[in-house]
Design a protein around this motif. Structure first.
Motif, PDB file in Angstrom:
ATOM      1  N   GLU A   9       0.826  -1.207   0.000  1.00  0.00           N
ATOM      2  CA  GLU A   9       0.000   0.000   0.000  1.00  0.00           C
ATOM      3  C   GLU A   9       0.860   1.256   0.000  1.00  0.00           C
ATOM      4  N   THR A  81      -6.827   0.519  -2.075  1.00  0.00           N
ATOM      5  CA  THR A  81      -6.102  -0.692  -2.424  1.00  0.00           C
ATOM      6  C   THR A  81      -5.164  -1.071  -1.296  1.00  0.00           C
ATOM      7  N   ALA A  82      -5.352  -2.272  -0.743  1.00  0.00           N
ATOM      8  CA  ALA A  82      -4.493  -2.737   0.348  1.00  0.00           C
ATOM      9  C   ALA A  82      -3.157  -3.250  -0.160  1.00  0.00           C
ATOM     10  N   TYR A 108      -8.712  -5.095  -1.989  1.00  0.00           N
ATOM     11  CA  TYR A 108      -9.364  -3.937  -1.379  1.00  0.00           C
ATOM     12  C   TYR A 108      -9.165  -3.966   0.135  1.00  0.00           C
ATOM     13  N   LYS A 109      -9.121  -2.796   0.744  1.00  0.00           N
ATOM     14  CA  LYS A 109      -9.011  -2.701   2.192  1.00  0.00           C
ATOM     15  C   LYS A 109     -10.272  -3.218   2.876  1.00  0.00           C
ATOM     16  N   GLU A 110     -10.089  -3.726   4.099  1.00  0.00           N
ATOM     17  CA  GLU A 110     -11.196  -4.078   4.968  1.00  0.00           C
ATOM     18  C   GLU A 110     -11.134  -3.194   6.209  1.00  0.00           C
ATOM     19  N   SER A 112     -11.036  -1.976  10.095  1.00  0.00           N
ATOM     20  CA  SER A 112     -10.399  -2.438  11.322  1.00  0.00           C
ATOM     21  C   SER A 112     -11.455  -2.694  12.398  1.00  0.00           C
ATOM     22  N   TRP A 135     -11.929   6.813   1.311  1.00  0.00           N
ATOM     23  CA  TRP A 135     -12.071   5.482   1.903  1.00  0.00           C
ATOM     24  C   TRP A 135     -12.442   5.655   3.366  1.00  0.00           C
ATOM     25  N   SER A 147     -16.285  -1.397   5.167  1.00  0.00           N
ATOM     26  CA  SER A 147     -15.335  -0.634   4.365  1.00  0.00           C
ATOM     27  C   SER A 147     -16.081  -0.066   3.160  1.00  0.00           C
TER      28      SER A 147
END
Length: 346
Positions: A9, A81-82, A108-110, A112, A135, A147
């Motif tokens: 990232e 984008t992770a 893709y990010k998730e 926390s 995001w 997310s």
């Protein structure tokens, strides 16, 4: 051993890529032609050469996006984008049939489970780019996270064409539920993507292959484009008997909507640990194409010229016509009589 490339990232944030081709410049053995802008780029692998796109698969969160012209339906996100994982070479077909070049997975990010987080990103450039992204992610309950991400972009194109070349948006969201015993999770996701992206032409050069020059009185190679506002909308022959209207501002018209699920579960049988993962996705996509090619180009192994086409004149190739007829229409740009291009530059 498996040739594997991981783009983090932080590396993506430093590069601030404008397209998928930009994002993959760091992958060894992969040549990316990022002169074509947002879409329709060429990807070639060492040892494969021309047609490398046929042996490349793009995935999103572990599931294929599309085959052939893989950047038609995907755009990189600078904040959502992770990371990117790339399996290259002979091991890649273990994951996907015929992907002997590489399998590229965009993650893709998730959210926390601990904190709400968010980012806003703005990007501009000297070719009129205006791009905004966001995001947001975090916990909804003790075991449920969310997310949400999106972007909107518009620009005049990396080569001057005299009109807005690219415009589009992308919206993505996911929900992830962790099982109480920590043995797995269930995730649902969805995405809506829509963009019109210009398709560029090669600019013909004359002279010799070792010392090519631009055509006298012809297109300005400093802008690198034969396109212009005078042919944005034109009439052209789709078949010898059918005249249609083409709008270059449509370019590559990509639209995709999907809904996906992911189920992961760990369990133990004796002294052996097992993991079961099931990913599923329903996708509805529609991709149209409006662009011009130069007479004499090869397309899918068949030369797209004929007796009815003026030598070296631009003509239209309709995307959905199986047998192509002559495409000389209500505009023309022909080279001087007896002159043939020695090369094309992007």
């Amino acid at each position: 051993s498996v040739p594997f490339t991981k783009i983090s990232e932080d590396e993506l944030r430093q590069a601030a890529p404008r397209s998928v081709a930009d994002a993959l410049l760091a992958v060894p053995s992969l040549q990316t032609n990022n002169a074509l802008g947002n879409t329709n780029n060429d990807f070639r692998f060492r040892g494969i050469g021309a047609g490398g796109t046929q042996f490349l698969e793009f995935e999103e969160d572990g599931l294929p996006i599309t085959r052939d012209a893989p950047d038609f339906l995907y755009r990189i996100s600078n904040v959502a984008t992770a990371g990117i994982d790339v399996v290259r070479g002979g091991n890649a077909p273990i994951l996907r049939t015929a992907a002997i070049g590489a399998v590229v997975n965009f993650r893709y990010k998730e959210g926390s489970p601990d904190d709400h987080e968010g980012e806003v990103f703005f990007q501009t450039s000297d070719f009129g780019m205006r791009r905004g992204e966001f995001w947001l992610g975090g916990p909804l309950s003790e075991r449920l996270t969310y997310s949400v991400a999106g972007h909107y972009t518009t620009d005049e194109g990396i080569r001057d064409v005299g009109f807005d070349a690219n415009e589009g948006s992308n919206l993505y969201a996911n929900l992830r539920y962790e099982f109480e015993d920590g043995s797995g999770h269930f995730k649902v996701s969805g995405r809506k993507f829509r963009e019109n992206a210009i398709v560029y032409l090669g600019t013909p050069l004359v002279g010799s292959a070792g010392n090519p020059t631009q055509i006298s009185g012809g297109p300005d190679v400093t802008t690198g484009s034969l396109l212009g506002p005078e042919i944005v909308r034109s009439s052209t022959y789709f078949t010898p008997d059918e005249i249609g209207t083409l709008d270059l501002e449509d370019g590559n018209q990509s639209e995709m909507t999907y809904f996906g699920t992911e189920f992961s579960k760990d369990w133990q049988w004796g002294d052996t640990d097992f993991e079961f993962i099931s990913r599923n996705r329903y996708t509805d996509d529609d991709s149209g194409f409006s662009g011009y090619y130069s007479a004499g180009f090869f397309l899918n192994g068949d030369i797209q010229t004929g007796n009815d086409i003026v030598s070296n004149m631009l003509f239209n190739v309709p995307f959905d016509i199986g047998v192509l007829g002559p495409g000389v229409g209500g505009y023309s740009y022909a080279l001087p009589a007896g002159v043939s291009p020695v090369s094309y530059t992007m």
